[in-house]
Write an enzyme that holds these catalytic residues in place. Structure first.
Site, PDB file in Angstrom:
ATOM      1  N   PRO A   2       0.722  -1.180  -0.464  1.00 34.59           N
ATOM      2  CA  PRO A   2      -0.073   0.007  -0.398  1.00 34.59           C
ATOM      3  C   PRO A   2       1.345   1.032  -0.191  1.00 34.59           C
ATOM      4  CG  PRO A   2      -0.485  -1.850   1.671  1.00 34.59           C
ATOM      5  CD  PRO A   2       0.658  -1.856   1.443  1.00 34.59           C
ATOM      6  N   GLU A   3       1.390   1.749  -1.185  1.00 37.42           N
ATOM      7  CA  GLU A   3       1.659   2.910  -0.995  1.00 37.42           C
ATOM      8  C   GLU A   3       0.825   3.463  -2.460  1.00 37.42           C
ATOM      9  OE1 GLU A   3       6.213   2.808  -1.812  1.00 37.42           O
ATOM     10  OE2 GLU A   3       6.092   0.760  -0.943  1.00 37.42           O
ATOM     11  N   ARG A 108      -2.069  -7.300  10.572  1.00 37.56           N
ATOM     12  CA  ARG A 108      -1.270  -7.203  11.669  1.00 37.56           C
ATOM     13  C   ARG A 108      -1.750  -6.560  12.005  1.00 37.56           C
ATOM     14  NH1 ARG A 108       5.032  -5.842   8.643  1.00 37.56           N
ATOM     15  NH2 ARG A 108       5.015  -5.067  10.962  1.00 37.56           N
ATOM     16  N   ARG A 147      18.307  20.974   2.197  1.00 36.59           N
ATOM     17  CA  ARG A 147      18.705  19.593   3.465  1.00 36.59           C
ATOM     18  C   ARG A 147      19.678  18.777   3.420  1.00 36.59           C
ATOM     19  NH1 ARG A 147      12.473  19.043   3.790  1.00 36.59           N
ATOM     20  NH2 ARG A 147      13.373  17.552   5.588  1.00 36.59           N
TER      21      ARG A 147
END
Length: 266
Positions: A2-3, A108, A147
DNA sequence: AATGGGACCTGCGCGC
DNA sequence: TGCGCGCAGGTCCCAT
């Protein structure tokens, strides 16, 4: 997994399969998945309403209801939404008008289901960074400026950019030829442009192939996603790189397994 | 700001 | 065969 591509596949298929249906009955087998709402309250507010549409924000699914509220579903690692489901491993079941259960499965028990009046205003959605498809190369380069953090953990930060997870971060960096441990600010304008294009292209191709089924992820139809055929590095430690003939390596970055080709990614 | 650790859970594959 | 260990796609929270 699930991305973004998997969640988008689920969104599209759910919209086709369950839009317009009324939720006639709800069976909760694992109430711990309900967050911020009691089982009793969830059931009483949702039963009798109809599904009017299915939206996605990053990796979050939003099931909009005729009562004006919306069910939010985060699949986390092992969540599945299946229609029609057989109930064998279901944590929550929704009986729909016209027959069949929409089953929510989650081996899970990590997933989260919520109910909200205004999904665009919930903290999780408000903190999300932009979707990769909405960012221009110039803006992306500006987002990386200053960053110091490593590029791969940064791509996993949902407040930086929404939808990328461990698998597509690795695959996109490989396709762009960029080492996952590079300092984000060290990417040139050309490199950041290549990376953004690789992310966009990889995610779109994965959507076209209905996502990547490595372990638990399945489409609502129960079928697997097909994009694993096109993985170049993810979970391929020790395999030969199809591009340079080198050996795929696995390192740990930010506590996550990170796969890359030392020959191709600089 | 960045990094590292652990937590939430279940189950799989590995080495011994 | 059995057992312990590391690992798994995501996110949050705490400590340094």
């Amino acid at each position: 997994m699930p991305e973004l591509p998997e969640v988008e596949t689920v969104r599209r298929e759910l919209e086709e399969r369950v839009s317009g249906r009324k939720i006639e009955k709800i069976i909760v087998n694992a109430s711990r998945l309900l967050r911020g709402i009691s089982e009793k309250s969830f059931i009483s507010q949702v039963t009798g309403t109809s599904i009017t549409g299915v939206q996605r924000a990053g990796k979050l699914l939003i099931i909009e209801l005729s009562c004006g509220k919306a069910i939010t579903v985060h699949l986390k690692m092992t969540g599945q939404l299946v229609y029609p489901g057989d109930g064998k491993a279901s944590r929550v079941r929704f009986l729909l008008s016209g027959g069949g259960y929409l089953d929510f499965n989650d081996r899970r028990l990590f997933a989260e289901i919520g109910l909200t009046d205004d999904w665009r205003r919930i903290d999780f959605v408000e903190s999300l960074g932009p979707e990769p498809f909405d960012v221009s190369p110039a803006v992306f380069h500006a987002m990386l400026a200053g960053r110091k953090t490593k590029i791969k953990p940064l791509l996993l930060d949902q407040t930086f950019m929404a939808g990328i997870g461990n698998l597509y971060a690795a695959e996109s960096l490989f396709r762009a030829g960029i080492h996952p441990a590079r300092e984000a600010r060290s990417l040139s304008a050309q490199e950041s442009g290549l990376l953004l294009a690789a992310i966009s292209k990889t995610l779109k191709e994965a959507i076209r192939h209905n996502g990547s089924s490595l372990d638990q992820y399945v489409r609502p139809s129960g079928e697997k996603g097909d994009f694993v055929r096109f993985h170049k590095v993810y979970a391929k430690e020790g395999r030969i790189c199809g591009r340079c003939g080198g050996t795929i390596k696995r390192i740990s970055l930010g506590g996550r397994g990170t796969y890359f080709c030392p020959g191709c990614q600089k």
